[in-house]
Design a protein around this motif. Sequence first.
Motif, short mmCIF file in Angstrom:
data_model
loop_
_atom_site.label_atom_id
_atom_site.label_comp_id
_atom_site.label_asym_id
_atom_site.label_seq_id
_atom_site.Cartn_x
_atom_site.Cartn_y
_atom_site.Cartn_z
N SER A 44 0.86 -1.16 -0.02
CA SER A 44 -0.05 -0.05 -0.04
C SER A 44 0.89 1.41 -0.03
O SER A 44 0.43 2.33 -0.60
CB SER A 44 -1.01 0.00 1.36
OG SER A 44 -2.00 -1.19 1.01
N ASP A 59 2.27 1.72 -3.40
CA ASP A 59 1.34 2.04 -4.39
C ASP A 59 1.06 3.54 -4.27
O ASP A 59 0.86 4.47 -5.03
CB ASP A 59 0.13 1.52 -4.32
CG ASP A 59 0.30 0.08 -5.07
OD1 ASP A 59 1.44 -0.04 -5.77
OD2 ASP A 59 -0.71 -0.91 -4.79
N HIS A 60 1.09 4.32 -2.75
CA HIS A 60 0.80 5.49 -2.38
C HIS A 60 2.06 6.51 -2.99
O HIS A 60 1.59 7.46 -3.64
CB HIS A 60 0.85 5.77 -0.85
CG HIS A 60 -0.61 5.10 -0.52
ND1 HIS A 60 -0.50 4.66 0.95
CD2 HIS A 60 -1.68 4.84 -0.96
CE1 HIS A 60 -1.78 4.24 1.31
NE2 HIS A 60 -2.43 4.30 0.08
N VAL A 63 -7.36 11.55 -4.77
CA VAL A 63 -7.11 11.86 -3.13
C VAL A 63 -6.90 13.32 -3.02
O VAL A 63 -6.45 13.82 -3.87
CB VAL A 63 -5.54 10.90 -2.82
CG1 VAL A 63 -5.25 11.25 -1.34
CG2 VAL A 63 -5.62 9.48 -3.18
N CYS A 76 -3.63 10.21 -9.41
CA CYS A 76 -4.05 9.37 -8.32
C CYS A 76 -4.61 7.98 -8.70
O CYS A 76 -5.04 7.02 -7.82
CB CYS A 76 -4.37 9.79 -7.15
SG CYS A 76 -3.27 11.08 -6.31
N THR A 117 -7.14 5.26 -9.21
CA THR A 117 -8.39 4.98 -8.56
C THR A 117 -8.50 5.49 -7.19
O THR A 117 -9.42 5.78 -6.60
CB THR A 117 -8.88 3.50 -8.48
OG1 THR A 117 -7.91 2.84 -7.52
CG2 THR A 117 -8.71 2.70 -9.86
N GLY A 118 -7.26 5.78 -6.62
CA GLY A 118 -7.22 6.30 -5.13
C GLY A 118 -7.00 5.48 -4.26
O GLY A 118 -7.01 5.60 -2.99
N ASN A 119 -6.83 4.15 -4.82
CA ASN A 119 -6.76 2.65 -3.92
C ASN A 119 -5.48 2.15 -4.29
O ASN A 119 -4.97 1.98 -5.61
CB ASN A 119 -7.94 2.03 -3.98
CG ASN A 119 -9.21 2.63 -3.72
OD1 ASN A 119 -9.38 2.98 -2.41
ND2 ASN A 119 -9.97 3.10 -4.50
N TYR A 136 -3.28 -1.49 -5.09
CA TYR A 136 -3.41 -2.60 -5.57
C TYR A 136 -4.30 -2.49 -6.88
O TYR A 136 -4.73 -3.54 -7.41
CB TYR A 136 -4.20 -3.53 -4.84
CG TYR A 136 -3.40 -4.04 -3.69
CD1 TYR A 136 -2.47 -5.24 -3.39
CD2 TYR A 136 -3.40 -3.41 -2.34
CE1 TYR A 136 -1.86 -5.50 -2.34
CE2 TYR A 136 -2.68 -3.79 -1.22
CZ TYR A 136 -1.91 -4.74 -1.18
OH TYR A 136 -0.98 -5.43 -0.11
#
Length: 237
Positions: A71, A74-75, A105, A133, A135-137, A139
Motif C-alpha cells: 500500500s 502504491d501511494h 485523493v 492518483c 483509482t485512489g486505492n 493494488y
Amino acid sequence: MSPIQYKRVLLKISGEALAGEKRRGLDFDILREVCQVIARCTQMGVQVGVVIGAGNFWRGVKDGADKMQRSHADHMGMLGTVMNCIAVADVLEHMGVDARVLTAVEMNKFAEYFTRDAAERYLQQGKVVLFACGTGNPYFSTDTGAVLRGVEIEADAILLAKNVDGVYSADPAKDPSAVKYDFLTYDEVLARHLQATDSTAMTLAMDNQMPLVVFALKDPENILRVISGEKIGTLVK
C-alpha cells in the motif's frame, strides 16, 4: 484527416513514454510533442481526458517489491502520477490550452478533488482534464484507473498510448516470432493472458463495453490517427 470517429476520449499515457531515452524523469521535448497533438485534438472539437502512469518516477509493484509494504509503495506511485499530470497541464497551459488536474485523493494545494460532475463540466467547456492518483486505492494499476475514469465520463473509447505499437502474442522485445493483433475481443485477451492491460482493467472494460485502442506513442501523431478512425495498433472490444 478523416472525420472524427471519437468525440470524447480517455487518453492513457505511460509515464515511461514521457521520460524518453533517459527512462526516468521528464523529457520536455516529448511532453511538448504530445501536448501539441492534444491541443490539435481540442481544436478539432474532441473532448480529452488524460491518465498518466508514474513509471518514469516510481512503480509501486516493481520498485517497492519486497522492500516496502504494498500500500505504501502504491501511494508513492499515486504521487508520481500527480507530478506527471501537473507537468503536462503546465505545458498545455503554455500552449493556450485550458487544463485541469483532478485527483482521486484530496490534495487541495496541488489540484482539485475528482468528482464525475466536475470532470463532465470541464470537458463540456473544452478543457483537457487530467486524472491523477489512479483509482485512489492501492493494488489497482493506472490502466484500471484509466478504464474507470473512461467509463465514468462516458468516453467513446480509451486510447492506450504505450511503448509498443499494439497487442502481441508475446513480448516482441524478447520473442521475434511474436504476432501483432489488429483486433481482439475482451475474452480473447483474458483467455490468452495477453499484455494489453492488467486483467482488472480489461474486465472492467468488458463489463462496460468500453472499446480500447492500444498503439505506440513513439509518434504522437498516432493519437490523431486513432481519433480519425485510422486502423493502427490493436482494437479491443
